[in-house]
Design a protein around this motif. Structure first.
Motif, PDB file in Angstrom:
ATOM      1  N   PRO A 191       0.826  -1.220   0.000  1.00 52.74           N
ATOM      2  CA  PRO A 191       0.000   0.000   0.000  1.00 52.74           C
ATOM      3  C   PRO A 191       0.854   1.260   0.000  1.00 52.74           C
ATOM      4  O   PRO A 191       1.854   1.356   0.723  1.00 52.74           O
ATOM      5  N   THR A 244     -12.480  -8.770   7.238  1.00 47.80           N
ATOM      6  CA  THR A 244     -12.622  -7.650   6.306  1.00 47.80           C
ATOM      7  C   THR A 244     -11.487  -6.645   6.517  1.00 47.80           C
ATOM      8  O   THR A 244     -10.723  -6.740   7.478  1.00 47.80           O
ATOM      9  N   GLU A 247     -13.235  -0.046   5.238  1.00 46.74           N
ATOM     10  CA  GLU A 247     -13.501   0.680   4.001  1.00 46.74           C
ATOM     11  C   GLU A 247     -12.877   2.074   4.001  1.00 46.74           C
ATOM     12  O   GLU A 247     -12.584   2.631   2.942  1.00 46.74           O
ATOM     13  N   TRP A 248     -12.690   2.662   5.183  1.00 46.78           N
ATOM     14  CA  TRP A 248     -12.185   4.033   5.253  1.00 46.78           C
ATOM     15  C   TRP A 248     -10.691   4.140   4.965  1.00 46.78           C
ATOM     16  O   TRP A 248     -10.161   5.242   4.779  1.00 46.78           O
ATOM     17  N   THR A 250      -7.324   4.219   2.881  1.00 47.09           N
ATOM     18  CA  THR A 250      -6.931   4.576   1.513  1.00 47.09           C
ATOM     19  C   THR A 250      -6.078   3.443   0.958  1.00 47.09           C
ATOM     20  O   THR A 250      -4.865   3.385   1.158  1.00 47.09           O
ATOM     21  N   LEU A 251      -6.731   2.517   0.279  1.00 49.28           N
ATOM     22  CA  LEU A 251      -6.076   1.295  -0.174  1.00 49.28           C
ATOM     23  C   LEU A 251      -6.429   1.056  -1.637  1.00 49.28           C
ATOM     24  O   LEU A 251      -7.607   1.110  -2.022  1.00 49.28           O
ATOM     25  N   GLU A 252      -5.434   0.794  -2.459  1.00 46.10           N
ATOM     26  CA  GLU A 252      -5.652   0.547  -3.879  1.00 46.10           C
ATOM     27  C   GLU A 252      -6.654  -0.596  -4.061  1.00 46.10           C
ATOM     28  O   GLU A 252      -6.502  -1.660  -3.436  1.00 46.10           O
ATOM     29  N   PRO A 253      -7.702  -0.419  -4.898  1.00 46.50           N
ATOM     30  CA  PRO A 253      -8.779  -1.420  -5.028  1.00 46.50           C
ATOM     31  C   PRO A 253      -8.277  -2.823  -5.359  1.00 46.50           C
ATOM     32  O   PRO A 253      -8.726  -3.805  -4.756  1.00 46.50           O
ATOM     33  N   GLU A 254      -7.365  -2.926  -6.332  1.00 44.75           N
ATOM     34  CA  GLU A 254      -6.872  -4.253  -6.703  1.00 44.75           C
ATOM     35  C   GLU A 254      -6.132  -4.899  -5.543  1.00 44.75           C
ATOM     36  O   GLU A 254      -6.293  -6.101  -5.265  1.00 44.75           O
ATOM     37  N   ARG A 256      -6.600  -4.227  -2.361  1.00 45.62           N
ATOM     38  CA  ARG A 256      -7.604  -4.562  -1.343  1.00 45.62           C
ATOM     39  C   ARG A 256      -8.196  -5.937  -1.626  1.00 45.62           C
ATOM     40  O   ARG A 256      -8.374  -6.760  -0.725  1.00 45.62           O
ATOM     41  N   GLY A 257      -8.498  -6.194  -2.895  1.00 42.88           N
ATOM     42  CA  GLY A 257      -9.063  -7.492  -3.253  1.00 42.88           C
ATOM     43  C   GLY A 257      -8.102  -8.634  -2.985  1.00 42.88           C
ATOM     44  O   GLY A 257      -8.493  -9.683  -2.447  1.00 42.88           O
ATOM     45  N   THR A 260      -7.801  -9.060   0.889  1.00 45.43           N
ATOM     46  CA  THR A 260      -9.038  -9.548   1.517  1.00 45.43           C
ATOM     47  C   THR A 260      -9.198 -11.046   1.307  1.00 45.43           C
ATOM     48  O   THR A 260      -9.661 -11.767   2.207  1.00 45.43           O
TER      49      THR A 260
END
Length: 557
Positions: A191, A244, A247-248, A250-254, A256-257, A260
């Motif tokens: 991150p 989980t 959500e708050w 600041t993490l790159e979406p890809e 994060r997936g 997770t």
């Protein structure tokens, strides 16, 4: 599988350590062989041809032919490397450029090759071997490691060479097996947001109750990570329970997936941590991971000031220094827990030392490791596979003993990190000693401090800038600054002489508003300093260094 891998890595480290220990008994031969091999390897580089390395057959010939040099000499050559030119400082391709922190000056770029990287890995293995031996003697069990250093590069040169902090390069270029000792996935270090990186690393680590090693580049970063754990305790427990990631963040979406998918709900562990939070009012590393066998972080220099706060978070957990290193190379390896003495890394560099009576000489007379004396302080020079020769690192070290024939050194302070109202040359080491004594005498934990000089007066006053830890106050600030003056005279002869004859005016105390050093920290990060290299200087000649911080009270003696 994890235990088998850890055992394999330990055995490799122990064998490497034993080889190094044998070398410490043959200091001169090891150093001579290292230097002559280095010169032969790089004899056809631009500098190798300039100094005619092929003609050099002895250590003395090398010292006579090559001058003592600082980074200013190397800067234009590094620029050529950055532009893609080969065979400049090293005969091998440059795979990375270490970016120095620039704490006491401008940033520097230091070439890294596969060979220089291998040497650093070797000395890291030596350190791991010493650590394994030390914990075995104390009957301490070690397991996986929590380390939250970033993998973010600073950028690329025009030739496409990646550059960034040395810690980033170490992680990116490290052996695959060593990436497996982390308690969190390797991707958790990716991150770009500092809080997000610390948070996800902590989240994965909380799943693992038997954490073995708590690692941080510098002690201040270990405290920072403990602070993240304390402030985000509820959110971490909730995410741990559900599997989980908040959500708050600041993490790159890809990313994060990817992360997770590697989490699983841990309701039992979450319930246990919730009980600790309820009964203790907070989470600390010691409460969360009573299994921690040791902390691995930098020793020497400013570290002692921060170590005074460690017991609040880590109890009496022993501290291991790992290696004494910088962007320019690895200079020493620690051999025991809770010990500031690092054995000179004689298998990864050729070393010379400048005695204090030569510090003001442009081309000083140097000493070899076998000539050093216990209790004396020296500036350290290194020649190594980063393409540096008789390079003045700028560190002042003290010899604290010998390991077989090889000196053990402790980092004291940066040579250029001096503070003078007139010519007294107060060092960071001086003020850390004084402030450590004052914390104990006044039972006053400090969040941080920095000594600067007043702007308008000639000669200027010392400004003792302190931030008190939350919930504390200083009942007698006048006595505090008087004692600062008294204790600095006790340990610093030049200051005492110049204070006694009024060349240096009396110091002044400035109590900064809560959150001041957090604000300064963010300012340094905004200027581009990587968090992994963030070290607050405890003295600064920059009279604008603390500009913008709110001074709650100023006290004159």
């Amino acid at each position: 599988m994890s235990n088998l891998l850890f055992s394999l890595l330990t055995q490799i480290a122990l064998r490497t350590k034993e080889g190094f220990v044998r070398q410490t008994g043959h200091l001169e031969a090891t150093q001579t062989q290292f230097l002559l091999t280095l010169l032969k390897t790089y004899q056809n580089t631009v500098l190798g041809q300039h100094w005619k390395f092929e003609e050099i057959k002895t250590v003395e010939q090398f010292r006579e032919r090559v001058p003592v040099l600082s980074y200013g000499f190397y800067h234009p050559y590094v620029d050529q490397i950055a532009q893609g030119q080969a065979n400049i400082l090293t005969s091998e391709p440059v795979v990375y450029l270490n970016l120095s922190s620039g704490t006491t000056g401008k940033h520097k770029l230091i070439p890294v090759t596969k060979r220089s990287r291998k040497n650093r890995q070797i000395i890291n293995q030596v350190a791991q071997g010493f650590l394994a031996e030390a914990v075995q003697k104390r009957q301490i069990s070690l397991g996986k490691m929590l380390l939250t250093s970033s993998l973010q590069l600073t950028g690329y040169t025009e030739a496409g060479i990646p550059c960034g902090p040395v810690s980033v390069g170490d992680l990116r270029l490290s052996n695959f097996l060593y990436k497996q000792i982390f308690v969190h996935p390797y991707e958790a270090l990716k991150p770009s947001d500092d809080l997000a990186r610390h948070y996800v690393c902590l989240l994965f680590a909380l799943q693992y109750p038997n954490l073995g090693i708590f690692g941080a580049n510098f002690p201040v970063l270990a405290l920072r990570l403990a602070d993240y754990l304390e402030k985000n305790a509820l959110e971490l427990i909730q995410d741990l329970e559900k599997g989980t990631i908040a959500e708050w963040l600041t993490l790159e979406p890809e990313l994060r997936g990817i992360l997770t998918k590697q989490l699983t709900p841990q309701p039992g562990r979450a319930a246990h941590l919730r009980e600790i939070l309820h009964s203790e009012g907070r989470l600390t590393p010691q409460l969360v991971w009573p299994s921690i066998g040791c902390l691995v972080t930098a020793r020497g220099g400013t570290s002692d000031f921060y170590f005074q706060r460690f017991s609040d978070y880590f109890g009496n957990t022993p501290i291991f220094g790992g290696i004494y290193a910088a962007s320019e190379g690895a200079f020493g390896v620690y051999h025991d827990l809770d010990n500031d003495g690092a054995i000179l890394a004689i298998n990864t560099g050729f070393y010379e030392f400048i005695p204090s009576d030569q510090w003001d000489v442009e081309q000083p007379k140097t000493l070899l490791p076998q000539d050093l004396k216990v209790g004396e302080q020296y500036r350290i020079l290194v020649s190594n596979y980063n393409g540096l020769y008789r390079y003045d690192v700028g560190d002042v070290v003290e010899v604290v003993g010998f390991y077989h024939q090889t000196p053990m050194i402790t980092f004291k302070y940066r040579y250029k990190g001096l503070l003078s109202s007139t010519t007294e040359k107060t060092t960071e080491y001086h003020v850390i000693q004084v402030m450590g004594q004052l914390q104990q005498e006044f039972s006053l934990p400090l969040e941080n401090f920095c000594i600067t000089l007043s702007e308008k007066e000639i000669p200027p006053h010392y400004l003792v800038n302190i931030e008190l830890r939350s919930g504390h106050f200083l009942p007698n600030p006048q006595q505090f600054v008087t004692q600062f003056d008294y204790k600095l005279r006790e340990i610093h002869t030049s200051y005492a002489v110049k204070r006694n004859n009024s060349q240096v005016p009396p110091p002044r105390l400035r109590i900064l508003a809560p959150g001041s050093f957090a604000k300064l920290r963010q300012h340094l990060l905004d200027k581009g300093m990587p968090e992994s290299q963030l070290k607050f200087p405890h003295i600064s000649e920059d009279r604008q260094f603390l500009t913008g911080l709110n001074v709650e009270k100023e006290v004159h003696p």
